[in-house]
Scaffold this active site. Structure first.
Site, mmCIF file in Angstrom:
data_model
loop_
_atom_site.group_PDB
_atom_site.id
_atom_site.type_symbol
_atom_site.label_atom_id
_atom_site.label_comp_id
_atom_site.label_asym_id
_atom_site.label_seq_id
_atom_site.Cartn_x
_atom_site.Cartn_y
_atom_site.Cartn_z
ATOM 1 N N SER A 154 34.022 36.595 42.458
ATOM 2 C CA SER A 154 33.232 37.503 43.286
ATOM 3 C C SER A 154 31.780 37.029 43.367
ATOM 4 C CB SER A 154 33.381 38.924 42.744
ATOM 5 O OG SER A 154 32.954 39.841 43.712
ATOM 6 N N ASP A 174 42.532 43.107 48.362
ATOM 7 C CA ASP A 174 41.203 43.256 47.759
ATOM 8 C C ASP A 174 40.360 44.160 48.667
ATOM 9 O OD1 ASP A 174 38.494 42.814 47.077
ATOM 10 O OD2 ASP A 174 38.919 40.789 46.369
ATOM 11 N N HIS A 176 41.170 42.927 43.607
ATOM 12 C CA HIS A 176 39.949 42.228 43.168
ATOM 13 C C HIS A 176 39.876 42.104 41.643
ATOM 14 C CE1 HIS A 176 35.933 40.795 44.281
ATOM 15 N NE2 HIS A 176 35.377 41.545 43.356
HETATM 16 N N1 GSH Z 1 34.000 49.291 41.282
HETATM 17 C C1 GSH Z 1 33.147 48.440 40.516
HETATM 18 C C2 GSH Z 1 32.590 47.402 41.440
HETATM 19 C C3 GSH Z 1 32.202 46.227 40.678
HETATM 20 C C4 GSH Z 1 33.366 45.296 40.501
HETATM 21 O O1 GSH Z 1 34.460 45.423 41.055
HETATM 22 N N2 GSH Z 1 33.110 44.318 39.683
HETATM 23 C C5 GSH Z 1 34.065 43.262 39.516
HETATM 24 C C6 GSH Z 1 33.350 41.975 39.880
HETATM 25 S S1 GSH Z 1 32.692 42.072 41.525
HETATM 26 C C7 GSH Z 1 34.546 43.176 38.088
HETATM 27 O O2 GSH Z 1 35.018 42.146 37.674
HETATM 28 N N3 GSH Z 1 34.430 44.270 37.336
HETATM 29 C C8 GSH Z 1 34.691 44.287 35.916
HETATM 30 C C9 GSH Z 1 36.112 44.252 35.475
HETATM 31 O O3 GSH Z 1 37.033 44.464 36.285
HETATM 32 O O4 GSH Z 1 36.327 43.991 34.275
HETATM 33 C C10 GSH Z 1 32.022 49.239 39.893
HETATM 34 O O5 GSH Z 1 31.460 50.086 40.580
HETATM 35 O O6 GSH Z 1 31.712 48.985 38.732
#
Ligand code: GSH
Length: 281
Positions: A151, A226, A259
């Protein structure tokens, strides 16, 4: 002797070691935390170094805990470095939104106040941290470095590879932001960190940076389910940019995947195979 790295966590795993360190960063002017997985092969030989840049809201722990990356690193004999996604701390500028400020450094050097004082992630990732790794981990083969990311970290991996040709022998990304100057996440971060001059944004935009082909092929995996694909990621723009200059790339659209780290964990073995082709050559 001056203690440069402060060990905050150490676990033996897959016959290697996960270590988490704090250090005083000169470029970011604050304490920065990162993780290193050292594979068992490093006990007797130098090993390739694979950088993993994480996405919004993440730190070193997401990839280490959720993706299965350490099992693969032990199997392939790669050292994995997982830096943080931004400077952090009470004295560091921040924003309430998840996509700006701490946890959202976008791997660029900020020029605008109040961000510029600490948000110097490009210098941190490309200069300060590699120098530290080379100095402190004598079994890291700095002539064999690969980079991957997810991302916002996919944007980091692709754009840094294109900005510093020759540094990375292999590159791949999961669900990358490929054209930050054209999507809301990137427009918000770039206007805040480096100002409103859209022409200047292009120096940090993988699609815009793709002006000629290199002999390092690029691997991308992207889930079709995604939620961010249409508005923020827009993978097809990167396919078009590669096509326009004859850049070799493998871009896999993975049916039904989202995602999350469930997606990354599924295809991470393919990415290790991809990096191994170049790093073990
Ligand atoms: N819905 C998330 C959006 C952020 C998101 O999806 N982050 C991704 C990278 S863009 C991620 O890897 N999140 C941490 C995880 O899944 O461990 C939020 O608001 O915290």
């Amino acid at each position: 002797m001056e203690l440069v790295l402060k060990l905050v966590e150490q676990k033996k795993t897959f016959d290697g070691a996960l270590e988490v360190f704090d250090h005083e960063s000169e470029s970011c002017q604050c304490t920065m935390r990162f993780a290193v997985y050292t594979p068992p092969q490093a006990k007797t030989a130098k090993v390739p170094v694979l950088w993993y840049l994480s996405g919004l809201t993440c730190n070193w722990s997401n990839v280490m805990e959720k993706s299965g990356i350490m099992r693969l690193a032990a199997e392939f004999g790669f050292m994995v470095i997982a830096p943080d996604t931004s400077p952090r701390g009470e004295q560091v500028a921040n924003d309430d939104a998840y996509d700006l400020g701490q946890g959202a450094g976008f791997y660029i050097n900020a020029t605008e106040a109040p961000w510029a004082e600490h948000f110097q992630m490009e210098t941190y990732i490309m200069e300060e941290l590699p120098a530290l790794i080379a100095k402190e981990f004598l079994n890291a083969d700095m002539d064999k470095q690969g980079i991957m990311g997810h991302s916002m970290g996919g944007h980091g991996a692709l754009s840094l590879h294109l900005k510093y040709p020759g540094r990375f022998k292999s590159v791949s990304a999961f669900s990358p932001i490929v054209a930050p100057s054209q999507v809301p996440w990137g427009e918000k971060a770039f206007s805040t960190y480096i100002g409103d001059d859209r022409a200047a944004w292009k120096a940090h935009d993988a699609c815009a940076l793709m002006s000629s082909s290199s002999d390092v092929p690029i691997l991308i995996d992207q889930g079709t389910a995604d939620n961010f694909l249409d508005e923020q990621l827009r993978t097809h723009l990167f396919a078009e940019a590669c096509e326009a200059v004859g850049q070799k790339a493998e871009i896999n659209m993975r049916e039904g995947y989202d995602h999350s780290y469930y997606f990354i964990a599924t295809f991470l073995p393919n990415h290790f195979d991809w990096h191994a082709k170049a790093l073990n050559a």
